[in-house]
Write an enzyme that holds these catalytic residues in place. Structure first.
Site, PDB file in Angstrom:
ATOM      1  N   ASP A  88       1.196   8.433   2.968  1.00 26.55           N
ATOM      2  CA  ASP A  88       1.721   9.799   3.141  1.00 26.55           C
ATOM      3  C   ASP A  88       1.894  10.096   4.614  1.00 26.55           C
ATOM      4  O   ASP A  88       1.266   9.452   5.460  1.00 26.55           O
ATOM      5  CB  ASP A  88       0.673  10.829   2.667  1.00 26.55           C
ATOM      6  CG  ASP A  88       0.620  10.998   1.158  1.00 26.55           C
ATOM      7  OD1 ASP A  88       1.531  10.530   0.475  1.00 26.55           O
ATOM      8  OD2 ASP A  88      -0.357  11.615   0.706  1.00 26.55           O
ATOM      9  N   HIS A 104       8.555   3.900  16.206  1.00 24.69           N
ATOM     10  CA  HIS A 104       7.981   3.089  15.120  1.00 24.69           C
ATOM     11  C   HIS A 104       8.865   1.857  14.841  1.00 24.69           C
ATOM     12  O   HIS A 104       8.381   0.735  14.755  1.00 24.69           O
ATOM     13  CB  HIS A 104       7.864   3.970  13.868  1.00 24.69           C
ATOM     14  CG  HIS A 104       7.647   3.229  12.587  1.00 24.69           C
ATOM     15  ND1 HIS A 104       6.409   2.801  12.171  1.00 24.69           N
ATOM     16  CD2 HIS A 104       8.521   2.825  11.619  1.00 24.69           C
ATOM     17  CE1 HIS A 104       6.536   2.173  11.012  1.00 24.69           C
ATOM     18  NE2 HIS A 104       7.809   2.169  10.663  1.00 24.69           N
ATOM     19  N   SER A 111       1.972   7.036  13.402  1.00 22.88           N
ATOM     20  CA  SER A 111       0.846   6.582  12.577  1.00 22.88           C
ATOM     21  C   SER A 111      -0.459   7.211  13.045  1.00 22.88           C
ATOM     22  O   SER A 111      -1.250   7.693  12.231  1.00 22.88           O
ATOM     23  CB  SER A 111       0.709   5.066  12.624  1.00 22.88           C
ATOM     24  OG  SER A 111       1.835   4.469  12.058  1.00 22.88           O
ATOM     25  N   TYR A 144       0.848  -1.202   0.000  1.00 23.60           N
ATOM     26  CA  TYR A 144       0.000   0.000   0.000  1.00 23.60           C
ATOM     27  C   TYR A 144       0.873   1.238   0.000  1.00 23.60           C
ATOM     28  O   TYR A 144       1.992   1.223   0.506  1.00 23.60           O
ATOM     29  CB  TYR A 144      -0.935   0.031   1.224  1.00 23.60           C
ATOM     30  CG  TYR A 144      -0.236  -0.213   2.545  1.00 23.60           C
ATOM     31  CD1 TYR A 144       0.044  -1.505   2.974  1.00 23.60           C
ATOM     32  CD2 TYR A 144       0.144   0.852   3.361  1.00 23.60           C
ATOM     33  CE1 TYR A 144       0.690  -1.737   4.172  1.00 23.60           C
ATOM     34  CE2 TYR A 144       0.787   0.617   4.564  1.00 23.60           C
ATOM     35  CZ  TYR A 144       1.056  -0.673   4.966  1.00 23.60           C
ATOM     36  OH  TYR A 144       1.700  -0.905   6.142  1.00 23.60           O
ATOM     37  N   PRO A 145       0.356   2.318  -0.586  1.00 16.59           N
ATOM     38  CA  PRO A 145       1.088   3.577  -0.542  1.00 16.59           C
ATOM     39  C   PRO A 145       0.640   4.402   0.652  1.00 16.59           C
ATOM     40  O   PRO A 145      -0.475   4.210   1.165  1.00 16.59           O
ATOM     41  CB  PRO A 145       0.655   4.250  -1.844  1.00 16.59           C
ATOM     42  CG  PRO A 145      -0.723   3.753  -2.090  1.00 16.59           C
ATOM     43  CD  PRO A 145      -0.841   2.395  -1.456  1.00 16.59           C
TER      44      PRO A 145
HETATM   45  O1  FEC Z   1       9.750   9.239   7.317  1.00 23.25           O
HETATM   46  C1  FEC Z   1      10.038   8.103   6.852  1.00 23.25           C
HETATM   47  O2  FEC Z   1      11.210   7.702   6.652  1.00 23.25           O
HETATM   48  C2  FEC Z   1       8.880   7.230   6.592  1.00 23.25           C
HETATM   49  C3  FEC Z   1       9.188   5.976   5.840  1.00 23.25           C
HETATM   50  C4  FEC Z   1       8.502   4.817   6.549  1.00 23.25           C
HETATM   51  C5  FEC Z   1       7.170   4.496   6.471  1.00 23.25           C
HETATM   52  C6  FEC Z   1       6.976   3.315   7.268  1.00 23.25           C
HETATM   53  C7  FEC Z   1       5.785   2.687   7.462  1.00 23.25           C
HETATM   54  C8  FEC Z   1       5.645   1.417   7.944  1.00 23.25           C
HETATM   55  N1  FEC Z   1       6.668   0.634   8.458  1.00 23.25           N
HETATM   56  C9  FEC Z   1       6.158  -0.597   8.770  1.00 23.25           C
HETATM   57  C10 FEC Z   1       6.851  -1.679   9.253  1.00 23.25           C
HETATM   58  C11 FEC Z   1       8.124  -1.590   9.796  1.00 23.25           C
HETATM   59  C12 FEC Z   1       8.836  -2.677  10.448  1.00 23.25           C
HETATM   60  C13 FEC Z   1      10.048  -2.172  10.867  1.00 23.25           C
HETATM   61  C14 FEC Z   1      10.096  -0.789  10.464  1.00 23.25           C
HETATM   62  C15 FEC Z   1      11.162   0.068  10.700  1.00 23.25           C
HETATM   63  C16 FEC Z   1      11.330   1.270  10.049  1.00 23.25           C
HETATM   64  C17 FEC Z   1      12.546   2.067  10.109  1.00 23.25           C
HETATM   65  C18 FEC Z   1      12.368   3.128   9.238  1.00 23.25           C
HETATM   66  C19 FEC Z   1      11.020   3.005   8.684  1.00 23.25           C
HETATM   67  N2  FEC Z   1      10.433   1.885   9.220  1.00 23.25           N
HETATM   68 FE1  FEC Z   1       8.511   1.297   8.933  1.00 23.25          FE
HETATM   69  N3  FEC Z   1       8.195   2.937   7.811  1.00 23.25           N
HETATM   70  C20 FEC Z   1       9.130   3.861   7.398  1.00 23.25           C
HETATM   71  C21 FEC Z   1      10.464   3.865   7.766  1.00 23.25           C
HETATM   72  N4  FEC Z   1       8.935  -0.462   9.810  1.00 23.25           N
HETATM   73  C22 FEC Z   1      13.339   4.249   8.892  1.00 23.25           C
HETATM   74  C23 FEC Z   1      13.754   1.748  11.002  1.00 23.25           C
HETATM   75  C24 FEC Z   1      14.888   1.092  10.404  1.00 23.25           C
HETATM   76  C25 FEC Z   1      14.626   0.314   9.137  1.00 23.25           C
HETATM   77  O3  FEC Z   1      14.192  -0.856   9.207  1.00 23.25           O
HETATM   78  O4  FEC Z   1      14.861   0.907   8.059  1.00 23.25           O
HETATM   79  C26 FEC Z   1      11.150  -2.936  11.624  1.00 23.25           C
HETATM   80  C27 FEC Z   1      12.161  -3.464  10.668  1.00 23.25           C
HETATM   81  C28 FEC Z   1      13.242  -4.261  11.359  1.00 23.25           C
HETATM   82  O5  FEC Z   1      14.091  -3.639  12.005  1.00 23.25           O
HETATM   83  O6  FEC Z   1      13.174  -5.492  11.235  1.00 23.25           O
HETATM   84  C29 FEC Z   1       8.309  -4.092  10.601  1.00 23.25           C
HETATM   85  C30 FEC Z   1       4.734  -0.593   8.469  1.00 23.25           C
HETATM   86  C31 FEC Z   1       4.419   0.652   7.987  1.00 23.25           C
HETATM   87  C32 FEC Z   1       3.040   1.207   7.544  1.00 23.25           C
HETATM   88  C33 FEC Z   1       2.085   1.308   8.707  1.00 23.25           C
HETATM   89  C34 FEC Z   1       2.255   2.491   9.592  1.00 23.25           C
HETATM   90  O7  FEC Z   1       1.425   2.579  10.516  1.00 23.25           O
HETATM   91  O8  FEC Z   1       3.130   3.328   9.379  1.00 23.25           O
HETATM   92  C35 FEC Z   1       3.779  -1.770   8.709  1.00 23.25           C
HETATM   93  C36 FEC Z   1       6.108   5.236   5.699  1.00 23.25           C
END
Ligand code: FEC
Length: 275
Positions: free
Chosen positions: A172, A196, A247, A169-170
């Site tokens: 913002d 997060h 979120s 899914y996309p």
């Molecule tokens: O500002 C930004 O950089 C936003 C980019 C971004 C979005 C986003 C949305 C979701 N994530 C989801 C699952 C995971 C899981 C892990 C995880 C970790 C990170 C990290 C960054 C990151 N997420 Fe994210 N996520 C965004 C960015 N996310 C940066 C930390 C380091 C990394 O892994 O790059 C754990 C991964 C691990 O360490 O194994 C799982 C989900 C969503 C959408 C739902 C929501 O409520 O946001 C699911 C956009």
């Protein structure tokens, strides 16, 4: 000038594979009107596209989509932007394409957000009195990016995760009158992103997430791909994340596509073209 104004507000990011998602509907009536042997030949020809081209460092996978939003979703990971065109044309050149109707598509690039390193580096440079965008500042940024890029190669250019199910899914971050992610100080965004990441890490081993950036490429800011062998994990993870501040207050979501991967030898069965 406040401390925040003297810090760059843009987190550093690293970019890797170029990604194209293509969702299609199959024109079932026309497809079923073909002879069994034509369907077999056409399905076999299309199946060749799945897998990839090691030399071109391009990989494609196909998923059967559930629900009315489409029948098939192709995901392509490519080493260059040009390669995205090439892979799109390869599919257009197949006979199967005649029976496909585009339902949606999404263009993005694998993105690793470096909030932690960015804030650390900006603070250090700030303390040393190095002003943003001076040659010294640029050199320090380049050095950090180079180091991180080397360390993160496998995450920047991953294989399409080999799990049975996908959820794409996309999304913002809000830029509303009262809630605007982009006007929060970078330290506050880093804190929320760290929270997060901590929730996400609890799902290690159960789900693989690939974040792609699409600002400038498509209608939303990011694409989220989740891969798992257990589709319930998508619901659990996304629900739990709804309670993260980032979120709960700042996330906006587009359409969800959920489906199951088909290996090359399963495509014929799905298309009703098996022997
Ligand atoms: O500002 C930004 O950089 C936003 C980019 C971004 C979005 C986003 C949305 C979701 N994530 C989801 C699952 C995971 C899981 C892990 C995880 C970790 C990170 C990290 C960054 C990151 N997420 Fe994210 N996520 C965004 C960015 N996310 C940066 C930390 C380091 C990394 O892994 O790059 C754990 C991964 C691990 O360490 O194994 C799982 C989900 C969503 C959408 C739902 C929501 O409520 O946001 C699911 C956009």
């Amino acid at each position: 000038m406040t401390a925040n104004q003297s810090m760059s507000q843009v987190p550093l990011t690293l970019e890797g594979s170029w990604v194209l998602h293509q969702m299609f509907r199959l024109r079932w009536a026309e497809w079923r009107a073909l002879s069994a042997s034509d369907r077999q030949d056409i399905a076999a020809e299309a199946a060749v596209l799945i897998g990839g081209d090691q030399a071109a460092r391009q990989q494609s996978a196909v998923f059967q989509i559930l629900g009315h939003k489409g029948d098939l979703m192709f995901i392509h990971f490519c080493k260059s932007f040009e390669q995205l065109h090439a892979v799109e044309h390869q599919l257009e050149a197949t006979r199967l394409h005649t029976y496909l109707e585009p339902a949606s598509s999404y263009v993005s690039v694998i993105e690793l957000g470096l909030y932690d390193s960015s804030v650390k580096l900006y603070r250090e440079l700030n303390e040393k009195g190095t002003a943003p965008h001076t040659p010294e500042w640029n050199a320090a940024i380049e050095e950090t990016l180079k180091r991180q890029r080397e360390a993160m190669q496998s995450r920047l250019f991953p294989e399409i995760p080999n799990h049975k199910h996908v959820c794409f899914y996309p999304m913002d971050r809000k830029r509303g009158e009262h809630k605007n992610w982009y006007t929060l100080p970078i330290e506050e965004r880093q804190r929320q992103m760290e929270e997060h990441g901590l929730v996400g890490r609890r799902y290690a081993g159960k789900v693989r997430q690939i974040i792609t950036g699409s600002i400038g490429f498509d209608d939303w800011e990011w694409g989220v791909d989740l891969f798992s062998d257990d589709p319930l994990v998508f619901k659990k993870l996304i629900y739990e994340m709804r309670f993260d501040q980032v979120s709960a207050e700042y996330a906006l979501f587009g359409s969800f596509y959920v489906g199951s991967r088909m290996m090359a030898d399963e495509v014929s069965g799905f298309l009703g073209a098996s022997k």
